[in-house]
Design a protein around this motif. Structure first.
Motif, PDB file in Angstrom:
ATOM      1  N   ALA A   1       0.659  -1.120  -0.038  1.00  0.00           N
ATOM      2  CA  ALA A   1      -0.126   0.031   0.078  1.00  0.00           C
ATOM      3  C   ALA A   1       0.831   1.401   0.003  1.00  0.00           C
ATOM      4  O   ALA A   1       0.542   2.138  -0.522  1.00  0.00           O
ATOM      5  CB  ALA A   1      -0.966  -0.011   1.142  1.00  0.00           C
ATOM      6  N   ASP A   2       2.043   1.339   0.554  1.00  0.00           N
ATOM      7  CA  ASP A   2       2.998   2.437   0.695  1.00  0.00           C
ATOM      8  C   ASP A   2       3.615   2.910  -0.613  1.00  0.00           C
ATOM      9  O   ASP A   2       4.356   3.701  -0.688  1.00  0.00           O
ATOM     10  CB  ASP A   2       3.585   2.422   2.154  1.00  0.00           C
ATOM     11  N   ALA A   3       3.430   1.763  -1.582  1.00  0.00           N
ATOM     12  CA  ALA A   3       4.445   1.838  -2.744  1.00  0.00           C
ATOM     13  C   ALA A   3       5.815   1.932  -2.595  1.00  0.00           C
ATOM     14  O   ALA A   3       6.536   2.563  -3.554  1.00  0.00           O
ATOM     15  CB  ALA A   3       3.852   2.916  -3.527  1.00  0.00           C
ATOM     16  N   GLN A   4       6.201   1.560  -1.517  1.00  0.00           N
ATOM     17  CA  GLN A   4       7.768   1.670  -1.241  1.00  0.00           C
ATOM     18  C   GLN A   4       8.293   0.179  -1.260  1.00  0.00           C
ATOM     19  O   GLN A   4       7.692  -0.614  -0.235  1.00  0.00           O
ATOM     20  CB  GLN A   4       8.046   2.232   0.087  1.00  0.00           C
ATOM     21  N   PRO A   5       9.411  -0.140  -1.640  1.00  0.00           N
ATOM     22  CA  PRO A   5      10.148  -1.076  -1.423  1.00  0.00           C
ATOM     23  C   PRO A   5      10.830  -1.355  -0.301  1.00  0.00           C
ATOM     24  O   PRO A   5      11.150  -0.091   0.449  1.00  0.00           O
ATOM     25  CB  PRO A   5      11.029  -1.537  -2.707  1.00  0.00           C
ATOM     26  N   ASN A   6      10.929  -2.555   0.521  1.00  0.00           N
ATOM     27  CA  ASN A   6      11.942  -2.658   1.600  1.00  0.00           C
ATOM     28  C   ASN A   6      10.965  -2.362   2.683  1.00  0.00           C
ATOM     29  O   ASN A   6      11.582  -1.714   3.645  1.00  0.00           O
ATOM     30  CB  ASN A   6      13.133  -2.139   1.646  1.00  0.00           C
TER      31      ASN A   6
END
Length: 309
Positions: free
Chosen positions: A232-237
């Motif tokens: 959901a946050d569209a961020q990897p890791n």
């Protein structure tokens, strides 16, 4: 001949001047000693903080090497104070293309062809680069149509090339004749290759470009999978990342028909025991980074590369 004599007044003035000079020299000496001591103290403090930063980096590395720790978990970052922290990142080495495996298996050559096409090479240039890479690792001195063997390297004044063995490092690939073609369109190509993994591509961690090339799908389809993985946050890791545990799940996420996916299933995986870990420890403005390649199992941890910066 008459000898001039200094009056008592002049003698007192000369003595005062000599005293002032002596005082000035002493002052400079004291000032210099203070400056040297200050520099040494600063150097000692810098060494202490750098050593502490290295300790913090090692702490992050130890955590990231644990078999049960996964990419994106919050335990990989820790702030001990506003001035001390570590940040560790881990990824699957199988997210990269195993260059030796691709050159040894004719079924995997299309992976390189599609990847180089995505990066902007023309068809003729793709053949030149791949044939030159293949001539580097084969066991003979017979030149491929678009490749390069010893005669071609000799024209550049290079002897004992190619070595006719598998690549021992990714950096060695840069020595291959005609690799300048790839360098022009993709200066960071080194970040996409490895010599360590078993040759299967980890679809849980590979880039969209590598997924597109490995699965023979559009870049848009591959980017869609990466977006789903990032959560959901569209961020990897990050903790909300999605990890697929079944190849059929990922086939559906990629929008591939069962028949089409069967042809690539043998080239992909969802897990790898080979991890690339980067851990950075910070103490104020001082920082130390450790980058390692490690194979993690339930019983052992085996290091293949170790670099401190």
């Amino acid at each position: 001949m008459r000898t001039a004599r200094l009056s008592p007044h002049h003698r007192r003035g000369s003595a005062l001047l000599i005293s002032l000079w002596a005082l000035a020299i002493l002052s400079f000496a004291v000032f210099g000693a203070v400056q040297i001591s200050s520099v040494r103290l600063d150097e000692d403090l810098a060494r202490q903080r750098e050593a502490r930063a290295l300790e913090l980096a090692e702490s992050g590395l130890a955590i990231a090497s644990h078999p049960n720790v996964r990419r994106g978990e919050s335990i990989l970052q820790k702030e001990f104070s506003p001035y001390e922290s570590f940040n560790a990142n881990l990824g699957s080495e199988a997210a990269r293309v195993q260059i030796n495996a691709c050159l040894a298996d004719s079924k995997k050559r299309p992976i390189l062809e599609r990847l180089f096409y995505l990066w902007g090479l023309r068809n003729a240039e793709i053949d030149i680069v791949i044939d030159s890479l293949a001539d580097w690792v084969d066991t003979n001195d017979i030149k491929r149509i678009n490749g390069a063997e010893s005669a071609e390297y000799a024209t550049d004044g290079k002897t004992n090339y190619p070595p006719n063995r598998p690549f021992e490092s990714v950096e060695e690939m840069a020595l291959v004749k005609n690799m300048n073609l790839l360098e022009k369109v993709k200066p960071d190509w080194r970040d996409y290759f490895t010599v360590w993994s078993d040759g299967k591509i980890d679809l849980n961690e590979a880039s969209a470009e590598v997924i597109s090339a490995a699965c023979n799908i559009s870049l848009g389809q591959a980017q869609s999978l990466v977006s789903k993985r990032n959560g959901a946050d569209a961020q990897p890791n990050t903790p909300d990342d999605v990890r697929y545990t079944d190849l059929n799940q990922i086939r559906i996420a990629l929008g591939m028909a069962q028949q089409n996916f069967q042809s690539v299933a043998e080239h992909v995986t969802l897990e790898s025991s080979l991890r690339r870990i980067t851990s950075t420890g910070k103490v104020g403005p001082y920082q130390k980074t450790i980058s390692v390649l490690v194979r993690v199992s339930n019983q052992t941890i085996q290091y293949y590369e170790w670099l401190e910066q």
